[in-house]
Design a protein around this motif. Structure first.
Motif, PDB file in Angstrom:
ATOM      1  N   ASP A  44     -22.945 -41.235  10.140  1.00 19.53           N
ATOM      2  CA  ASP A  44     -23.844 -40.791  11.202  1.00 19.53           C
ATOM      3  C   ASP A  44     -24.153 -39.313  11.060  1.00 19.53           C
ATOM      4  OD1 ASP A  44     -23.975 -43.316  12.369  1.00 19.53           O
ATOM      5  OD2 ASP A  44     -22.398 -42.902  13.836  1.00 19.53           O
ATOM      6  N   TRP A  45     -23.131 -38.517  10.783  1.00 14.67           N
ATOM      7  CA  TRP A  45     -23.338 -37.083  10.606  1.00 14.67           C
ATOM      8  C   TRP A  45     -24.265 -36.812   9.419  1.00 14.67           C
ATOM      9  CZ3 TRP A  45     -17.410 -35.839  10.816  1.00 14.67           C
ATOM     10  CH2 TRP A  45     -16.976 -35.861  12.143  1.00 14.67           C
ATOM     11  N   LEU A  46     -23.983 -37.465   8.294  1.00 15.88           N
ATOM     12  CA  LEU A  46     -24.778 -37.227   7.090  1.00 15.88           C
ATOM     13  C   LEU A  46     -26.241 -37.619   7.294  1.00 15.88           C
ATOM     14  CD1 LEU A  46     -22.257 -38.444   4.351  1.00 15.88           C
ATOM     15  CD2 LEU A  46     -23.092 -36.103   4.677  1.00 15.88           C
ATOM     16  N   LEU A  47     -26.476 -38.738   7.943  1.00 14.12           N
ATOM     17  CA  LEU A  47     -27.854 -39.172   8.142  1.00 14.12           C
ATOM     18  C   LEU A  47     -28.587 -38.266   9.136  1.00 14.12           C
ATOM     19  CD1 LEU A  47     -27.094 -42.947   7.984  1.00 14.12           C
ATOM     20  CD2 LEU A  47     -28.847 -41.805   6.597  1.00 14.12           C
ATOM     21  N   MET A  48     -27.875 -37.724  10.122  1.00 17.61           N
ATOM     22  CA  MET A  48     -28.512 -36.759  11.016  1.00 17.61           C
ATOM     23  C   MET A  48     -28.797 -35.455  10.273  1.00 17.61           C
ATOM     24  SD  MET A  48     -29.901 -36.277  13.913  1.00 17.61           S
ATOM     25  CE  MET A  48     -29.327 -37.669  14.903  1.00 17.61           C
ATOM     26  N   LEU A  49     -27.847 -34.995   9.476  1.00 15.45           N
ATOM     27  CA  LEU A  49     -28.128 -33.830   8.632  1.00 15.45           C
ATOM     28  C   LEU A  49     -29.320 -34.105   7.731  1.00 15.45           C
ATOM     29  CD1 LEU A  49     -24.574 -32.627   7.469  1.00 15.45           C
ATOM     30  CD2 LEU A  49     -26.116 -31.457   9.057  1.00 15.45           C
ATOM     31  N   GLY A  50     -29.396 -35.341   7.221  1.00 10.20           N
ATOM     32  CA  GLY A  50     -30.499 -35.698   6.334  1.00 10.20           C
ATOM     33  C   GLY A  50     -31.845 -35.645   7.014  1.00 10.20           C
ATOM     34  N   VAL A  51     -31.952 -36.201   8.223  1.00  9.58           N
ATOM     35  CA  VAL A  51     -33.250 -36.228   8.890  1.00  9.58           C
ATOM     36  C   VAL A  51     -33.660 -34.826   9.335  1.00  9.58           C
ATOM     37  CG1 VAL A  51     -32.465 -36.739  11.255  1.00  9.58           C
ATOM     38  CG2 VAL A  51     -34.675 -37.591  10.460  1.00  9.58           C
ATOM     39  N   MET A  52     -32.691 -33.983   9.694  1.00 11.58           N
ATOM     40  CA  MET A  52     -33.016 -32.598  10.021  1.00 11.58           C
ATOM     41  C   MET A  52     -33.429 -31.824   8.755  1.00 11.58           C
ATOM     42  SD  MET A  52     -29.911 -31.911  12.739  1.00 11.58           S
ATOM     43  CE  MET A  52     -30.456 -30.291  13.310  1.00 11.58           C
ATOM     44  N   SER A  53     -32.759 -32.099   7.646  1.00 14.94           N
ATOM     45  CA  SER A  53     -33.110 -31.447   6.376  1.00 14.94           C
ATOM     46  C   SER A  53     -34.481 -31.898   5.890  1.00 14.94           C
ATOM     47  CB  SER A  53     -32.053 -31.762   5.315  1.00 14.94           C
ATOM     48  OG  SER A  53     -30.793 -31.254   5.689  1.00 14.94           O
ATOM     49  N   TYR A  54     -34.790 -33.172   6.090  1.00 16.42           N
ATOM     50  CA  TYR A  54     -36.113 -33.692   5.737  1.00 16.42           C
ATOM     51  C   TYR A  54     -37.193 -32.937   6.501  1.00 16.42           C
ATOM     52  CZ  TYR A  54     -40.068 -36.979   5.950  1.00 16.42           C
ATOM     53  OH  TYR A  54     -41.324 -37.549   5.924  1.00 16.42           O
ATOM     54  N   MET A  55     -36.939 -32.652   7.776  1.00 16.55           N
ATOM     55  CA  MET A  55     -37.907 -31.903   8.568  1.00 16.55           C
ATOM     56  C   MET A  55     -38.068 -30.493   8.017  1.00 16.55           C
ATOM     57  SD  MET A  55     -39.883 -32.520  11.235  1.00 16.55           S
ATOM     58  CE  MET A  55     -41.157 -31.746  10.226  1.00 16.55           C
ATOM     59  N   TYR A  56     -36.945 -29.855   7.692  1.00 13.22           N
ATOM     60  CA  TYR A  56     -37.002 -28.495   7.162  1.00 13.22           C
ATOM     61  C   TYR A  56     -37.740 -28.465   5.821  1.00 13.22           C
ATOM     62  CZ  TYR A  56     -35.599 -24.104   5.036  1.00 13.22           C
ATOM     63  OH  TYR A  56     -35.621 -22.888   4.410  1.00 13.22           O
ATOM     64  N   ALA A  57     -37.420 -29.400   4.943  1.00 13.28           N
ATOM     65  CA  ALA A  57     -38.034 -29.423   3.616  1.00 13.28           C
ATOM     66  C   ALA A  57     -39.529 -29.708   3.689  1.00 13.28           C
ATOM     67  CB  ALA A  57     -37.342 -30.468   2.743  1.00 13.28           C
ATOM     68  N   GLY A  58     -39.985 -30.345   4.773  1.00 12.62           N
ATOM     69  CA  GLY A  58     -41.392 -30.723   4.881  1.00 12.62           C
ATOM     70  C   GLY A  58     -42.233 -29.813   5.745  1.00 12.62           C
ATOM     71  N   PHE A  59     -41.724 -28.611   6.080  1.00 13.68           N
ATOM     72  CA  PHE A  59     -42.489 -27.709   6.950  1.00 13.68           C
ATOM     73  C   PHE A  59     -43.909 -27.481   6.432  1.00 13.68           C
ATOM     74  CE2 PHE A  59     -38.742 -25.210   9.021  1.00 13.68           C
ATOM     75  CZ  PHE A  59     -38.534 -26.278   9.861  1.00 13.68           C
TER      76      PHE A  59
END
Length: 255
Positions: A44-59
């Motif tokens: 759960d932690w990793l997937l939440m980090l992933g979706v937040m990182s996806y947002m950052y990477a796609g700015f």
């Protein structure tokens, strides 16, 4: 119009579940001790980090002012013998010129387009609490669980933070459970958001505007944590690698 989505999986890898104590050297993003967590909680932690990182990477892809909200749907999160597959998507209201192209609905649509209609063993993770449209859509899609990072203050009391708009998530023999993420980065982001909302003049605070103004402060720490993260459970090595690759994070940690 073709949707931008990606499926990630670990190919032909079978990992035997670990019964040993977790490794040391965990990440600062988490508040729960390594001794009390489980392989599922770490996922759960990793997937939440992933979706937040996806947002950052796609700015750079988000139109200005844009809506900086993203979601990921993942399969087999509960199965320690499998590495979860997942699909990212984000809010695309500006690109599609409408108000219904939310991150959660787009993630579900991506799953159908990738011919993954069975969502009964899926979990949806999103950076913002699902709105009424998305919550009912997730329920209709038979996804049993949604985990979100930040509250939507439009659905909650400004003083108590309790839900005041009750959205039906149990109907037609389907039921959705919604939960806050216990990732520390989410709790910190949520606390900062509520502080800003409470300090704003009446009827001036908007969650989309707040996230856009503070998007780097909200999402960059997750990207950094994902890059340097060391798994506590070997069952999650494949998931970590896939998330790092999917978010452009497969580069050496600089800490």
């Amino acid at each position: 119009m073709k949707r931008f989505s990606v499926v990630w999986s670990l190919v032909a890898l079978f990992v035997v579940p670990s019964t040993a104590a977790p490794q040391t050297g965990g990440t600062r993003a988490f508040s729960t001790s390594a001794q009390s967590e489980s392989f599922r909680q770490e996922r759960d932690w990793l997937l939440m980090l992933g979706v937040m990182s996806y947002m950052y990477a796609g700015f750079a892809e988000v139109p200005s002012p844009g809506l900086d909200i993203s979601a990921v749907i993942a399969w087999d999160v509960d199965d320690p013998t499998k590495t979860p597959e997942f699909l990212f998507n984000r809010n695309r209201n500006y690109e599609e010129h409408g108000d219904i192209f939310h991150a959660e609905s787009n993630a579900l649509r991506s799953a159908y387009e990738e011919l993954r209609p069975n969502l009964r063993n899926a979990v949806l993770y999103t950076t913002l609490e699902p709105c009424p449209m998305c919550a009912t859509t997730i329920t209709l899609a038979r996804v049993p669980s949604a985990i979100f990072c930040m509250d939507d203050p439009n659905l909650r009391d400004i003083n108590t933070h309790e839900t005041v708009i009750k959205v039906p998530t149990a109907f037609y023999g389907r039921e959705l459970t919604e939960d806050h993420s216990d990732l520390r980065l989410c709790r910190d982001a949520n606390a900062a958001m509520w502080q800003a909302a409470e300090q704003s003049p009446p009827f001036t605070f908007t969650i989309s505007g707040y996230i856009h103004r503070n998007r780097k402060a909200i999402f960059r720490p997750a990207w950094d944590e994902l890059r340097c993260y060391k798994v506590h459970y070997p069952e999650n090595e494949g998931l970590l690698s896939s998330l790092q690759e999917a978010t452009g994070n497969a580069i050496p940690c600089e800490r």
